[in-house]
Design a protein around this motif. Structure first.
Motif, PDB file in Angstrom:
ATOM      1  N   ILE A 168       1.082  -1.156   0.166  1.00 59.69           N
ATOM      2  CA  ILE A 168       0.006  -0.070  -0.151  1.00 59.69           C
ATOM      3  C   ILE A 168       0.917   1.208  -0.001  1.00 59.69           C
ATOM      4  O   ILE A 168       1.964   1.236   0.670  1.00 59.69           O
ATOM      5  CB  ILE A 168      -0.907   0.111   1.164  1.00 59.69           C
ATOM      6  CG1 ILE A 168      -1.923  -1.088   1.097  1.00 59.69           C
ATOM      7  CG2 ILE A 168      -1.734   1.285   1.622  1.00 59.69           C
ATOM      8  CD1 ILE A 168      -2.664  -1.383   2.350  1.00 59.69           C
ATOM      9  N   LEU A 169       0.498   2.097  -0.752  1.00 61.38           N
ATOM     10  CA  LEU A 169       1.283   3.315  -0.881  1.00 61.38           C
ATOM     11  C   LEU A 169       1.068   4.318   0.255  1.00 61.38           C
ATOM     12  O   LEU A 169      -0.196   4.788   0.592  1.00 61.38           O
ATOM     13  CB  LEU A 169       0.817   4.043  -2.374  1.00 61.38           C
ATOM     14  CG  LEU A 169       1.538   5.651  -2.531  1.00 61.38           C
ATOM     15  CD1 LEU A 169       3.190   5.458  -2.655  1.00 61.38           C
ATOM     16  CD2 LEU A 169       1.299   6.162  -3.771  1.00 61.38           C
ATOM     17  N   GLU A 170       1.971   4.812   0.901  1.00 56.40           N
ATOM     18  CA  GLU A 170       1.951   5.418   1.897  1.00 56.40           C
ATOM     19  C   GLU A 170       1.559   7.039   1.610  1.00 56.40           C
ATOM     20  O   GLU A 170       2.422   7.762   1.719  1.00 56.40           O
ATOM     21  CB  GLU A 170       3.134   5.340   2.930  1.00 56.40           C
ATOM     22  CG  GLU A 170       2.937   4.268   3.862  1.00 56.40           C
ATOM     23  CD  GLU A 170       3.949   4.220   4.819  1.00 56.40           C
ATOM     24  OE1 GLU A 170       5.012   4.851   4.783  1.00 56.40           O
ATOM     25  OE2 GLU A 170       3.871   3.093   5.864  1.00 56.40           O
TER      26      GLU A 170
ATOM     27  N   SER B 154     -12.190   5.976  -3.702  1.00 49.27           N
ATOM     28  CA  SER B 154     -10.945   7.004  -3.241  1.00 49.27           C
ATOM     29  C   SER B 154      -9.939   6.341  -2.273  1.00 49.27           C
ATOM     30  O   SER B 154      -8.842   6.756  -2.126  1.00 49.27           O
ATOM     31  CB  SER B 154     -11.773   8.050  -2.594  1.00 49.27           C
ATOM     32  OG  SER B 154     -12.374   7.618  -1.255  1.00 49.27           O
ATOM     33  N   GLY B 155     -10.116   5.066  -1.850  1.00 47.99           N
ATOM     34  CA  GLY B 155      -9.206   4.267  -0.942  1.00 47.99           C
ATOM     35  C   GLY B 155      -9.626   4.114   0.295  1.00 47.99           C
ATOM     36  O   GLY B 155      -8.677   3.973   1.173  1.00 47.99           O
ATOM     37  N   LYS B 156     -10.838   4.138   0.541  1.00 44.39           N
ATOM     38  CA  LYS B 156     -11.221   4.183   2.040  1.00 44.39           C
ATOM     39  C   LYS B 156     -11.034   2.788   2.726  1.00 44.39           C
ATOM     40  O   LYS B 156     -10.362   2.700   3.727  1.00 44.39           O
ATOM     41  CB  LYS B 156     -12.771   4.450   2.169  1.00 44.39           C
ATOM     42  CG  LYS B 156     -13.106   5.802   1.857  1.00 44.39           C
ATOM     43  CD  LYS B 156     -14.739   6.034   1.758  1.00 44.39           C
ATOM     44  CE  LYS B 156     -15.651   4.992   0.914  1.00 44.39           C
ATOM     45  NZ  LYS B 156     -15.462   5.230  -0.363  1.00 44.39           N
ATOM     46  N   SER B 157     -11.377   1.744   2.103  1.00 45.29           N
ATOM     47  CA  SER B 157     -11.161   0.420   2.471  1.00 45.29           C
ATOM     48  C   SER B 157      -9.590   0.067   2.589  1.00 45.29           C
ATOM     49  O   SER B 157      -9.203  -0.600   3.631  1.00 45.29           O
ATOM     50  CB  SER B 157     -11.837  -0.606   1.755  1.00 45.29           C
ATOM     51  OG  SER B 157     -13.312  -0.615   1.808  1.00 45.29           O
ATOM     52  N   THR B 158      -8.998   0.663   1.599  1.00 48.82           N
ATOM     53  CA  THR B 158      -7.337   0.379   1.604  1.00 48.82           C
ATOM     54  C   THR B 158      -6.795   1.076   3.020  1.00 48.82           C
ATOM     55  O   THR B 158      -5.897   0.521   3.578  1.00 48.82           O
ATOM     56  CB  THR B 158      -6.754   1.081   0.392  1.00 48.82           C
ATOM     57  OG1 THR B 158      -7.514   0.072  -0.665  1.00 48.82           O
ATOM     58  CG2 THR B 158      -5.433   0.377   0.444  1.00 48.82           C
ATOM     59  N   ALA B 159      -7.407   2.374   3.123  1.00 47.41           N
ATOM     60  CA  ALA B 159      -6.835   2.940   4.160  1.00 47.41           C
ATOM     61  C   ALA B 159      -7.175   2.397   5.657  1.00 47.41           C
ATOM     62  O   ALA B 159      -6.105   2.308   6.289  1.00 47.41           O
ATOM     63  CB  ALA B 159      -7.305   4.669   4.259  1.00 47.41           C
TER      64      ALA B 159
ATOM     65  N   PHE C 287      -8.785   6.601  -7.235  1.00 50.69           N
ATOM     66  CA  PHE C 287      -7.825   5.322  -7.459  1.00 50.69           C
ATOM     67  C   PHE C 287      -8.280   4.306  -8.320  1.00 50.69           C
ATOM     68  O   PHE C 287      -7.744   3.715  -9.321  1.00 50.69           O
ATOM     69  CB  PHE C 287      -7.215   4.885  -6.214  1.00 50.69           C
ATOM     70  CG  PHE C 287      -6.473   5.528  -5.550  1.00 50.69           C
ATOM     71  CD1 PHE C 287      -5.409   6.735  -6.321  1.00 50.69           C
ATOM     72  CD2 PHE C 287      -5.982   5.974  -4.218  1.00 50.69           C
ATOM     73  CE1 PHE C 287      -4.585   7.490  -5.459  1.00 50.69           C
ATOM     74  CE2 PHE C 287      -5.128   6.793  -3.411  1.00 50.69           C
ATOM     75  CZ  PHE C 287      -4.423   7.593  -4.110  1.00 50.69           C
ATOM     76  N   ARG C 288      -9.562   3.865  -7.679  1.00 44.58           N
ATOM     77  CA  ARG C 288     -10.050   2.707  -8.684  1.00 44.58           C
ATOM     78  C   ARG C 288     -10.287   2.904 -10.114  1.00 44.58           C
ATOM     79  O   ARG C 288      -9.959   2.274 -11.078  1.00 44.58           O
ATOM     80  CB  ARG C 288     -11.198   2.151  -7.981  1.00 44.58           C
ATOM     81  CG  ARG C 288     -11.683   0.828  -8.939  1.00 44.58           C
ATOM     82  CD  ARG C 288     -13.133   0.219  -8.389  1.00 44.58           C
ATOM     83  NE  ARG C 288     -12.946  -0.066  -6.886  1.00 44.58           N
ATOM     84  CZ  ARG C 288     -13.617   0.392  -5.826  1.00 44.58           C
ATOM     85  NH1 ARG C 288     -14.762   1.054  -6.008  1.00 44.58           N
ATOM     86  NH2 ARG C 288     -13.536   0.111  -4.538  1.00 44.58           N
ATOM     87  N   LYS C 289     -10.882   4.275 -10.447  1.00 45.42           N
ATOM     88  CA  LYS C 289     -10.879   4.530 -11.850  1.00 45.42           C
ATOM     89  C   LYS C 289      -9.744   4.824 -12.583  1.00 45.42           C
ATOM     90  O   LYS C 289      -9.475   4.514 -13.582  1.00 45.42           O
ATOM     91  CB  LYS C 289     -11.734   5.828 -11.806  1.00 45.42           C
ATOM     92  CG  LYS C 289     -12.499   6.064 -13.023  1.00 45.42           C
ATOM     93  CD  LYS C 289     -13.884   6.884 -13.433  1.00 45.42           C
ATOM     94  CE  LYS C 289     -14.465   6.935 -14.355  1.00 45.42           C
ATOM     95  NZ  LYS C 289     -15.415   8.090 -14.601  1.00 45.42           N
TER      96      LYS C 289
HETATM   97  N1  LIG Z   1      -2.660   4.074  -0.634  1.00 47.66           N
HETATM   98  C1  LIG Z   1      -2.933   2.900  -1.729  1.00 47.66           C
HETATM   99  N2  LIG Z   1      -1.921   2.457  -2.385  1.00 47.66           N
HETATM  100  C2  LIG Z   1      -2.118   1.297  -3.379  1.00 47.66           C
HETATM  101  N3  LIG Z   1      -3.271   1.301  -3.860  1.00 47.66           N
HETATM  102  C3  LIG Z   1      -4.340   1.999  -3.420  1.00 47.66           C
HETATM  103  C4  LIG Z   1      -4.379   2.731  -2.350  1.00 47.66           C
HETATM  104  N4  LIG Z   1      -5.241   3.162  -2.051  1.00 47.66           N
HETATM  105  C5  LIG Z   1      -6.344   2.463  -2.979  1.00 47.66           C
HETATM  106  N5  LIG Z   1      -5.736   1.881  -3.553  1.00 47.66           N
HETATM  107  C6  LIG Z   1      -6.291   1.141  -4.720  1.00 47.66           C
HETATM  108  O1  LIG Z   1      -7.430   1.840  -5.191  1.00 47.66           O
HETATM  109  C7  LIG Z   1      -8.444   0.762  -5.362  1.00 47.66           C
HETATM  110  C8  LIG Z   1      -9.703   1.354  -4.882  1.00 47.66           C
HETATM  111  O2  LIG Z   1      -9.377   1.551  -3.088  1.00 47.66           O
HETATM  112  P1  LIG Z   1     -10.499   1.056  -2.204  1.00 47.66           P
HETATM  113  O3  LIG Z   1     -11.503  -0.303  -2.328  1.00 47.66           O
HETATM  114  O4  LIG Z   1      -9.813   1.002  -0.891  1.00 47.66           O
HETATM  115  O5  LIG Z   1     -11.684   2.474  -2.289  1.00 47.66           O
HETATM  116  P2  LIG Z   1     -12.876   2.563  -1.652  1.00 47.66           P
HETATM  117  O6  LIG Z   1     -12.700   4.037  -1.333  1.00 47.66           O
HETATM  118  O7  LIG Z   1     -12.931   1.699  -0.447  1.00 47.66           O
HETATM  119  O8  LIG Z   1     -14.025   2.137  -2.649  1.00 47.66           O
HETATM  120  P3  LIG Z   1     -15.599   2.007  -2.287  1.00 47.66           P
HETATM  121  O9  LIG Z   1     -16.179   3.400  -2.099  1.00 47.66           O
HETATM  122  O10 LIG Z   1     -16.070   1.204  -3.440  1.00 47.66           O
HETATM  123  O11 LIG Z   1     -15.839   1.156  -1.069  1.00 47.66           O
HETATM  124  C9  LIG Z   1      -8.016  -0.660  -4.630  1.00 47.66           C
HETATM  125  O12 LIG Z   1      -7.779  -1.252  -6.135  1.00 47.66           O
HETATM  126  C10 LIG Z   1      -6.899  -0.321  -3.959  1.00 47.66           C
HETATM  127  O13 LIG Z   1      -6.043  -1.230  -4.170  1.00 47.66           O
END
Ligand SMILES: Nc1ncnc2c1ncn2[C@@H]1O[C@H](COP(=O)(O)OP(=O)(O)OP(=O)(O)O)[C@@H](O)[C@H]1O
Ligand SMILES: [Mg+2]
Length: 269
Positions: free
Chosen positions: A25-27, A56-61, A234-236
């Motif tokens: 995961i990118l910090e 936007s990366g919420k679950s990853t965070a 990020f996902r898009k």
């Molecule tokens: N800090 C990060 N470093 C590397 N990859 C990331 C990072 N943050 C997000 N991503 C990538 O971006 C994508 C979307 O991230 P994530 O699923 O966390 O978003 P989300 O906000 O939880 O989405 P949703 O609204 O659908 O729940 C994932 O494929 C994840 O691997």
């Protein structure tokens, strides 16, 4: 053949994959902000809120922050919310706590869950942290009751800190009068937005390196197109970047330009 791009660009594995490990995961600065709140909220036994746009990366965070909590000290409890009743919520929580119980009594269910939390805190000396992902799906009437979960010993013991994670709608739901008992316990809020162009460049570079490519095949026009097309989300961005790689490889081009990203954009929502 869509897989052709991997060999064409020399990837050792799928680029922009969703199943990246914790250490991959990118910090980003936003991630560090979330991490700080994950330490602060449990310390106070309070409630924290993490909102952000889709992808936007919420679950990853959350995954990143939970991994920084020491397992011998913390007992993270992670559930993905649904739009179901409070009983549905309790059932999910009971399962996440490994409680084997079958009952239709809400009060008995709540009592058993709270007993288990008290046991984890008082006997096993663990700090329990409840993380509820997709909390924007939770119904207002469930929010109206959720604070009762956090009340121990006449509300004197903050044994169940809670982090609610969801889309921006979550913050709106918490402003309703009926959500006030829960909202009044919130001590930290964090919102993830689309990143800026420089952060997007670093993000793409990071994912390319994870998949074994050190150079950057995206030219500046492609970078701008990915950034604008994704709104910095990020996902898009992942989908546009991968689609751009596929389009460029189909033309035997080592460089991805804006036109390749535009082609990729026609394939996604
Ligand atoms: N800090 C990060 N470093 C590397 N990859 C990331 C990072 N943050 C997000 N991503 C990538 O971006 C994508 C979307 O991230 P994530 O699923 O966390 O978003 P989300 O906000 O939880 O989405 P949703 O609204 O659908 O729940 C994932 O494929 C994840 O691997
Ligand atoms: Mg998510």
């Amino acid at each position: 053949m869509k897989d052709h791009y991997r060999t064409f660009f020399g990837f050792t594995k799928e680029p922009f994959a969703t199943d990246i490990g914790y250490k991959e995961i990118l910090e980003t600065p936003e991630l560090l902000n979330v991490k700080i709140r994950f330490e602060y909220v449990p310390r106070l036994g309070a409630v924290g809120v993490l909102t952000g746009e889709v992808g936007s990366g919420k679950s990853t965070a959350v995954r990143y922050a939970l991994n920084t909590l020491h397992p011998s000290e913390y007992r993270p409890v992670y559930i993905t919310a649904s739009s179901g009743s409070i009983m549905e919520f309790y059932r999910q929580l009971k399962d996440a706590l490994d409680i084997h119980l079958s009952t239709n009594s809400k009060s008995f269910m709540l009592k058993t869950i709270k007993q288990e939390i008290a046991n984890l805190v008082c006997e096993k000396k663990r700090k329990v942290v409840l993380v509820v992902d997709e909390a924007s799906l939770i119904r207002l009437e469930v929010f109206a009751e959720l604070h009762t979960l956090c009340q121990f010993e006449q509300d004197a013991k903050p044994w169940l800190p809670m982090i609610l994670v969801g889309q921006t709608l979550l913050a709106d739901k918490l402003t309703f009068r009926s959500s006030q008992p829960l909202a009044s316990r919130v001590v930290a809020k964090c919102h993830l937005e689309g990143v800026d162009l420089a952060e997007m460049k670093a993000y793409l570079q990071h994912h390319l390196a994870l998949a074994g490519v050190d150079g950057n095949p995206f030219d500046p026009t492609a970078l701008t197109a990915i950034h604008q097309g994704s709104g910095g989300l990020f996902r898009k961005a992942n989908h546009l970047a991968r689609g751009g790689l596929i389009a460029a490889a189909a033309e035997q081009s080592n460089i991805i330009c804006a036109e390749h990203i535009r082609l990729a954009a026609t394939e996604i929502f």
